[in-house]
Scaffold this motif. Structure first.
Motif, mmCIF file in Angstrom:
data_model
loop_
_atom_site.group_PDB
_atom_site.id
_atom_site.type_symbol
_atom_site.label_atom_id
_atom_site.label_comp_id
_atom_site.label_asym_id
_atom_site.label_seq_id
_atom_site.Cartn_x
_atom_site.Cartn_y
_atom_site.Cartn_z
ATOM 1 N N MET A 70 -6.003 -27.827 -33.057
ATOM 2 C CA MET A 70 -4.801 -28.098 -32.270
ATOM 3 C C MET A 70 -4.458 -26.873 -31.421
ATOM 4 O O MET A 70 -4.381 -25.753 -31.928
ATOM 5 C CB MET A 70 -3.633 -28.428 -33.199
ATOM 6 C CG MET A 70 -2.331 -28.694 -32.460
ATOM 7 S SD MET A 70 -1.008 -29.081 -33.622
ATOM 8 C CE MET A 70 0.339 -29.270 -32.483
ATOM 9 N N VAL A 71 -4.278 -27.067 -30.124
ATOM 10 C CA VAL A 71 -3.917 -25.975 -29.224
ATOM 11 C C VAL A 71 -2.508 -25.489 -29.542
ATOM 12 O O VAL A 71 -1.601 -26.292 -29.775
ATOM 13 C CB VAL A 71 -3.997 -26.428 -27.751
ATOM 14 C CG1 VAL A 71 -3.561 -25.309 -26.825
ATOM 15 C CG2 VAL A 71 -5.422 -26.858 -27.417
ATOM 16 N N LYS A 72 -2.309 -24.169 -29.580
ATOM 17 C CA LYS A 72 -1.020 -23.591 -29.947
ATOM 18 C C LYS A 72 -0.453 -22.761 -28.806
ATOM 19 O O LYS A 72 0.124 -21.699 -29.031
ATOM 20 C CB LYS A 72 -1.186 -22.749 -31.207
ATOM 21 C CG LYS A 72 -1.716 -23.545 -32.386
ATOM 22 C CD LYS A 72 -2.198 -22.649 -33.504
ATOM 23 C CE LYS A 72 -2.831 -23.485 -34.612
ATOM 24 N NZ LYS A 72 -3.426 -22.641 -35.658
ATOM 25 N N LEU A 73 -0.623 -23.212 -27.587
ATOM 26 C CA LEU A 73 -0.140 -22.468 -26.429
ATOM 27 C C LEU A 73 1.382 -22.389 -26.428
ATOM 28 O O LEU A 73 2.075 -23.356 -26.725
ATOM 29 C CB LEU A 73 -0.603 -23.150 -25.139
ATOM 30 C CG LEU A 73 -2.100 -23.060 -24.802
ATOM 31 C CD1 LEU A 73 -2.428 -23.972 -23.630
ATOM 32 C CD2 LEU A 73 -2.488 -21.628 -24.472
ATOM 33 N N ALA A 74 1.883 -21.209 -26.081
ATOM 34 C CA ALA A 74 3.320 -21.007 -25.934
ATOM 35 C C ALA A 74 3.545 -20.265 -24.626
ATOM 36 O O ALA A 74 2.823 -19.307 -24.329
ATOM 37 C CB ALA A 74 3.873 -20.207 -27.110
ATOM 38 N N PHE A 75 4.515 -20.708 -23.831
ATOM 39 C CA PHE A 75 4.712 -20.101 -22.519
ATOM 40 C C PHE A 75 5.267 -18.686 -22.619
ATOM 41 O O PHE A 75 4.846 -17.788 -21.903
ATOM 42 C CB PHE A 75 5.652 -20.956 -21.663
ATOM 43 C CG PHE A 75 5.791 -20.411 -20.259
ATOM 44 C CD1 PHE A 75 4.786 -20.612 -19.322
ATOM 45 C CD2 PHE A 75 6.917 -19.674 -19.886
ATOM 46 C CE1 PHE A 75 4.898 -20.089 -18.042
ATOM 47 C CE2 PHE A 75 7.041 -19.155 -18.615
ATOM 48 C CZ PHE A 75 6.027 -19.358 -17.688
ATOM 49 N N GLY A 76 6.215 -18.441 -23.521
ATOM 50 C CA GLY A 76 6.808 -17.116 -23.649
ATOM 51 C C GLY A 76 8.008 -16.944 -22.735
ATOM 52 O O GLY A 76 8.408 -17.850 -22.010
ATOM 53 N N SER A 77 8.592 -15.748 -22.754
ATOM 54 C CA SER A 77 9.789 -15.475 -21.966
ATOM 55 C C SER A 77 9.597 -14.246 -21.094
ATOM 56 O O SER A 77 8.797 -13.362 -21.407
ATOM 57 C CB SER A 77 10.989 -15.249 -22.892
ATOM 58 O OG SER A 77 10.830 -14.059 -23.636
ATOM 59 N N ILE A 78 10.344 -14.205 -20.000
ATOM 60 C CA ILE A 78 10.298 -13.056 -19.097
ATOM 61 C C ILE A 78 10.694 -11.777 -19.827
ATOM 62 O O ILE A 78 10.101 -10.717 -19.634
ATOM 63 C CB ILE A 78 11.218 -13.272 -17.881
ATOM 64 C CG1 ILE A 78 10.672 -14.406 -16.992
ATOM 65 C CG2 ILE A 78 11.361 -11.990 -17.066
ATOM 66 C CD1 ILE A 78 9.375 -14.068 -16.290
ATOM 67 N N GLY A 79 11.696 -11.870 -20.693
ATOM 68 C CA GLY A 79 12.158 -10.696 -21.419
ATOM 69 C C GLY A 79 11.065 -10.057 -22.244
ATOM 70 O O GLY A 79 10.887 -8.836 -22.234
ATOM 71 N N ASP A 80 10.313 -10.888 -22.962
ATOM 72 C CA ASP A 80 9.227 -10.363 -23.796
ATOM 73 C C ASP A 80 8.075 -9.835 -22.946
ATOM 74 O O ASP A 80 7.487 -8.794 -23.246
ATOM 75 C CB ASP A 80 8.704 -11.458 -24.735
ATOM 76 C CG ASP A 80 9.692 -11.780 -25.840
ATOM 77 O OD1 ASP A 80 10.538 -10.923 -26.144
ATOM 78 O OD2 ASP A 80 9.610 -12.895 -26.385
ATOM 79 N N SER A 81 7.751 -10.541 -21.873
ATOM 80 C CA SER A 81 6.598 -10.171 -21.055
ATOM 81 C C SER A 81 6.873 -9.013 -20.111
ATOM 82 O O SER A 81 5.939 -8.442 -19.550
ATOM 83 C CB SER A 81 6.121 -11.382 -20.237
ATOM 84 O OG SER A 81 5.694 -12.415 -21.105
ATOM 85 N N CYS A 82 8.135 -8.681 -19.913
ATOM 86 C CA CYS A 82 8.491 -7.592 -18.994
ATOM 87 C C CYS A 82 9.169 -6.427 -19.708
ATOM 88 O O CYS A 82 9.854 -5.612 -19.083
ATOM 89 C CB CYS A 82 9.384 -8.112 -17.872
ATOM 90 S SG CYS A 82 8.571 -9.285 -16.776
ATOM 91 N N SER A 83 8.977 -6.330 -21.001
ATOM 92 C CA SER A 83 9.541 -5.217 -21.756
ATOM 93 C C SER A 83 8.716 -3.957 -21.529
ATOM 94 O O SER A 83 7.594 -4.008 -21.007
ATOM 95 C CB SER A 83 9.567 -5.551 -23.243
ATOM 96 O OG SER A 83 8.242 -5.657 -23.744
#
Length: 250
Positions: free
Chosen positions: A1-14
């Protein structure tokens, strides 16, 4: 089963994320510089554009050593992916979000491009070798070859670095990853070029202006990496592991 998660700008731009992107950029740059540089150096020493068996071994060893060092350097910061196919395979298993993965891709591609232009400059304009399938092979065969060898690479990443039950294997993960890349280049180099890495192929394509077969080295590795993430993640791990777990290669 694919477990893709988009994530958030806050986490990706820390701040931590930007450090990870910089680590991916630097490590990919150094890996590609050594790998592509070894092929340029061999061609210069032999005045021959085609690799003989000794040249194939030399290039395979250069890639294996450089990847081992690159993964080791970045492992505690970014996880040491150095490869969009590895990032994609880990995203399939839920180890990195899509948004963070996109930033990883950008860093990896930029690192490869800069490495190739630096090589072009320091070698006084020597041509940058690009990946392409061998004479007598068609594009589909090249894609299948790249699927298989990239599957082996990303499966190794999961088995030695991303599996929560890996135990002491995590300490030898960079060695195992370098070894599988070197072995795959020995097996596939004369046929598909043995890329396993869209960034490794994209940088030379940009520096040389030759994109004629570059799509092969996106389609094959991404399919192979995705399959490895899906199979190992579902069958052997079987549970979602949230991001970030930077000390575990992801």
């Amino acid at each position: 089963m694919v477990k893709l998660a988009f994530g958030s700008i806050g986490d990706s731009c820390s701040l931590g994320s930007f450090k990870a992107y910089l680590a991916e950029f630097i490590s990919t740059l150094l890996f590609v510089f050594a790998g592509v540089g070894s092929a340029i150096a061999y061609n210069k020493l032999t005045s021959d554009a085609s690799l003989d068996p000794a040249g194939l071994v030399a290039v395979a060893l250069a890639h294996a050593f450089a990847l081992f060092v690159g993964v080791s350097m970045a492992a505690n910061i970014s996880g040491g992916h150095l490869n969009p196919a590895v990032t994609f395979g880990l995203a399939i298993g839920g180890y990195i979000t899509i948004l963070t993965g996109i930033f990883y891709w950008i860093a990896q591609l930029l690192g490869s491009i800069v490495a190739c232009f630096l090589l072009k400059y320091v070698t006084s304009g020597k041509s940058i070798p690009t990946h392409g399938v061998a004479a007598g092979m068609n594009a589909f065969e090249g894609v299948v070859m790249e699927i298989i060898i990239t599957f082996a690479l990303v499966y190794t990443v999961y088995a030695t670095a991303a599996d929560p039950k890996k135990g002491s294997l995590g300490t030898i993960a960079p060695i195992a990853i370098g070894f599988i890349v070197g072995a795959n280049i020995l097996a596939a180099g004369p046929f598909s070029g043995g890329s396993m890495n869209p960034a490794r192929s994209f940088g030379p394509a940009v520096a040389s202006g030759n994109f004629s077969q570059n799509w092969i080295y996106w389609v094959g590795p991404l399919i192979g990496g995705g399959l490895a993430g899906l199979i190992y993640g579902d069958i052997f791990i079987g549970c979602y592991t949230p991001l970030p777990v930077s000390e575990d290669y992801a």
